[in-house]
Motif scaffolding. Structure first.
Motif, mmCIF file in Angstrom:
data_model
loop_
_atom_site.group_PDB
_atom_site.id
_atom_site.type_symbol
_atom_site.label_atom_id
_atom_site.label_comp_id
_atom_site.label_asym_id
_atom_site.label_seq_id
_atom_site.Cartn_x
_atom_site.Cartn_y
_atom_site.Cartn_z
ATOM 1 N N TYR A 111 -0.040 2.673 -10.563
ATOM 2 C CA TYR A 111 -0.120 3.045 -9.145
ATOM 3 C C TYR A 111 -0.850 1.958 -8.343
ATOM 4 O O TYR A 111 -0.402 1.565 -7.261
ATOM 5 N N ASN B 184 -9.597 7.365 -6.306
ATOM 6 C CA ASN B 184 -8.325 7.497 -7.030
ATOM 7 C C ASN B 184 -8.549 7.744 -8.521
ATOM 8 O O ASN B 184 -7.797 8.482 -9.161
ATOM 9 N N LYS C 156 4.925 4.405 -1.656
ATOM 10 C CA LYS C 156 5.130 5.783 -2.145
ATOM 11 C C LYS C 156 6.552 6.270 -1.872
ATOM 12 O O LYS C 156 7.103 7.069 -2.624
ATOM 13 N N ASN D 154 -2.015 10.693 -2.241
ATOM 14 C CA ASN D 154 -2.295 9.917 -3.452
ATOM 15 C C ASN D 154 -2.051 10.702 -4.732
ATOM 16 O O ASN D 154 -1.467 10.179 -5.689
ATOM 17 N N TYR E 148 -4.960 11.518 3.070
ATOM 18 C CA TYR E 148 -4.028 11.122 1.998
ATOM 19 C C TYR E 148 -4.710 11.047 0.642
ATOM 20 O O TYR E 148 -4.078 11.197 -0.388
ATOM 21 N N TYR F 250 0.623 10.068 7.458
ATOM 22 C CA TYR F 250 -0.708 10.649 7.283
ATOM 23 C C TYR F 250 -0.837 11.939 8.109
ATOM 24 O O TYR F 250 0.157 12.646 8.299
ATOM 25 N N GLN G 270 0.832 -1.227 0.000
ATOM 26 C CA GLN G 270 0.000 0.000 0.000
ATOM 27 C C GLN G 270 0.862 1.270 0.000
ATOM 28 O O GLN G 270 1.818 1.345 -0.725
ATOM 29 N N SER G 271 0.533 2.206 0.879
ATOM 30 C CA SER G 271 1.190 3.527 0.768
ATOM 31 C C SER G 271 2.682 3.524 1.099
ATOM 32 O O SER G 271 3.358 4.512 0.806
ATOM 33 N N CYS H 79 0.814 -0.378 -5.293
ATOM 34 C CA CYS H 79 0.263 -0.523 -3.938
ATOM 35 C C CYS H 79 -0.020 -1.983 -3.611
ATOM 36 O O CYS H 79 -0.137 -2.347 -2.441
ATOM 37 N N GLU I 37 -8.734 -3.212 -5.852
ATOM 38 C CA GLU I 37 -8.460 -1.774 -5.731
ATOM 39 C C GLU I 37 -8.802 -1.041 -7.034
ATOM 40 O O GLU I 37 -9.415 0.033 -7.003
ATOM 41 N N GLY J 71 1.116 2.427 5.939
ATOM 42 C CA GLY J 71 0.184 2.049 4.872
ATOM 43 C C GLY J 71 -1.097 1.496 5.467
ATOM 44 O O GLY J 71 -1.085 0.964 6.586
ATOM 45 N N ILE J 72 -2.208 1.585 4.711
ATOM 46 C CA ILE J 72 -3.499 1.176 5.289
ATOM 47 C C ILE J 72 -3.648 -0.333 5.425
ATOM 48 O O ILE J 72 -4.616 -0.792 6.016
HETATM 49 N N1 GLU Z 1 -3.823 1.944 -2.348
HETATM 50 C C1 GLU Z 1 -4.341 2.819 -1.345
HETATM 51 C C2 GLU Z 1 -4.926 4.047 -1.991
HETATM 52 O O1 GLU Z 1 -4.391 4.487 -2.956
HETATM 53 C C3 GLU Z 1 -3.190 3.185 -0.463
HETATM 54 C C4 GLU Z 1 -3.625 3.872 0.729
HETATM 55 C C5 GLU Z 1 -2.636 3.862 1.858
HETATM 56 O O2 GLU Z 1 -2.026 2.845 2.190
HETATM 57 O O3 GLU Z 1 -2.501 4.944 2.433
HETATM 58 O O4 GLU Z 1 -5.909 4.598 -1.576
#
Ligand code: GLU
Length: 313
Positions: A189, A165, A67, A114, A96, A241, A63-64, A193, A158, A258-259
């Motif tokens: 993207y 998104n 990034k 994001n 986010y 966050y 996930q995040s 994730c 997702e 990450g979430i």
């Molecule tokens: N794939 C999730 C999104 O883009 C990631 C969110 C996260 O981990 O903060 O919303």
């Protein structure tokens, strides 16, 4: 590995294993199909020593946390000047995935929200014989020191449910920040994730950041010292966050959350440390992850601005 540190990790693991507070993310269906009580902590030093406890073989999607590394790859491929022309370096104080805050230079605020992260994915170049997806997977695998893959089920879930998104990507296209291929960029993207990792992989990725950009397992340089500094700076100010300010105040280490429930902490010059526990607090950070991190930083005096004395590790 320092023995006090090992017994500290065993103690906090035992203590917080009993803490079942928080809720798993419901952001999209496949993300909620996990065992909410899983818990793992892995530390990898800059010498490559590993200490690990709990469900450290269990894979979850990055996930995040991705990034941090797509930003690093964009910096490696294009240099900081170009990357900074596309994304700002300022915290937002907003969620986010908020729609959509651009700065006065028409850029997303930073590469950890994001909108900024999607712009970073759009910067990843293909190479002669490898696609953008291959480049990204190859880079992440080099950081982890083993071959990583995409969790297809999470990716599809997702992609099919990530309407916000999609909205962000359309707006970025509307403002001419993304090009005509914006759907392919958003797809990349989502895939980024959905890369599967365990806490050992993440800790090696973190150890590479702690080790001047050189993976301690393979000894390969994966980031220039300048780009590493850029990545760590953003992780310090924007990695957690809307808790990033409090985190900087209390824990004081570059980190990314990450979430799916992972947190990666970088203790520069010492180690990468990852925690996985999918129950989240209201800001989207792992409940146990935050508690372990606060205790860790205080116990070993790891705040990077703790100028009063040496870290105790
Ligand atoms: N794939 C999730 C999104 O883009 C990631 C969110 C996260 O981990 O903060 O919303």
């Amino acid at each position: 590995m320092n023995k006090n540190f090992e017994s500290f990790l065993k103690d906090v693991y035992g203590k917080y294993r009993l803490d079942l507070s928080g809720e798993i993310s419901q952001a999209f269906p496949a993300l909620s199909e996990v065992d909410p009580d899983s818990f793992a902590i892995t530390a990898v030093t800059t010498k490559g020593d590993v200490f690990s406890i709990g469900d450290d073989g269990l894979e979850f999607t990055i996930q995040s946390i991705s990034k941090a590394f797509s930003f690093a790859l964009a910096l490696e491929q294009h240099g900081a000047l170009f990357v900074e022309s596309k994304v700002g370096m300022e915290p937002t104080g907003e969620d986010y995935d908020s729609i959509i805050k651009l700065d006065d230079k028409n850029r997303p605020y930073n590469p950890m929200v994001n909108s900024g992260a999607i712009v970073m994915s759009g910067l990843i170049n293909e190479k002669e014989k490898s696609s953008r997806e291959d480049e990204l997977l190859h880079y992440f695998s080099s950081l982890a020191g083993r071959s990583l893959s995409i969790d297809e089920k999470v990716y599809q879930s997702e992609r099919d449910n990530g309407h916000k998104n999609w909205a962000i990507a359309h707006l970025l296209r509307h403002f001419n920040i993304l090009t005509k291929e914006f759907q392919a960029t958003l797809d990349l993207y989502f895939k980024q994730c959905s890369i599967s990792v365990n806490t050992r992989d993440l800790a090696f990725m973190g150890a590479t950041l702690a080790n001047g950009g050189i993976n301690p397992k393979t000894n390969k340089r994966l980031m220039s010292p300048e780009n590493l500094r850029h990545v760590l700076s953003i992780l310090f100010t924007c990695g957690m966050y809307n808790y990033s300010g409090e985190w900087a105040f209390d824990v004081g280490l570059p980190a990314k959350s990450g979430i799916s429930g992972g947190i990666l902490l970088i203790i520069p010059g010492i180690m990468g440390l990852s925690i996985y526990s999918p129950r989240l607090d209201r800001r989207g950070n792992s409940v146990r992850g935050i508690k372990v991190s606060e205790e860790l930083s205080n116990r070993f005096r790891l705040h990077v601005l703790d100028y009063g004395g040496e870290p105790l590790l």
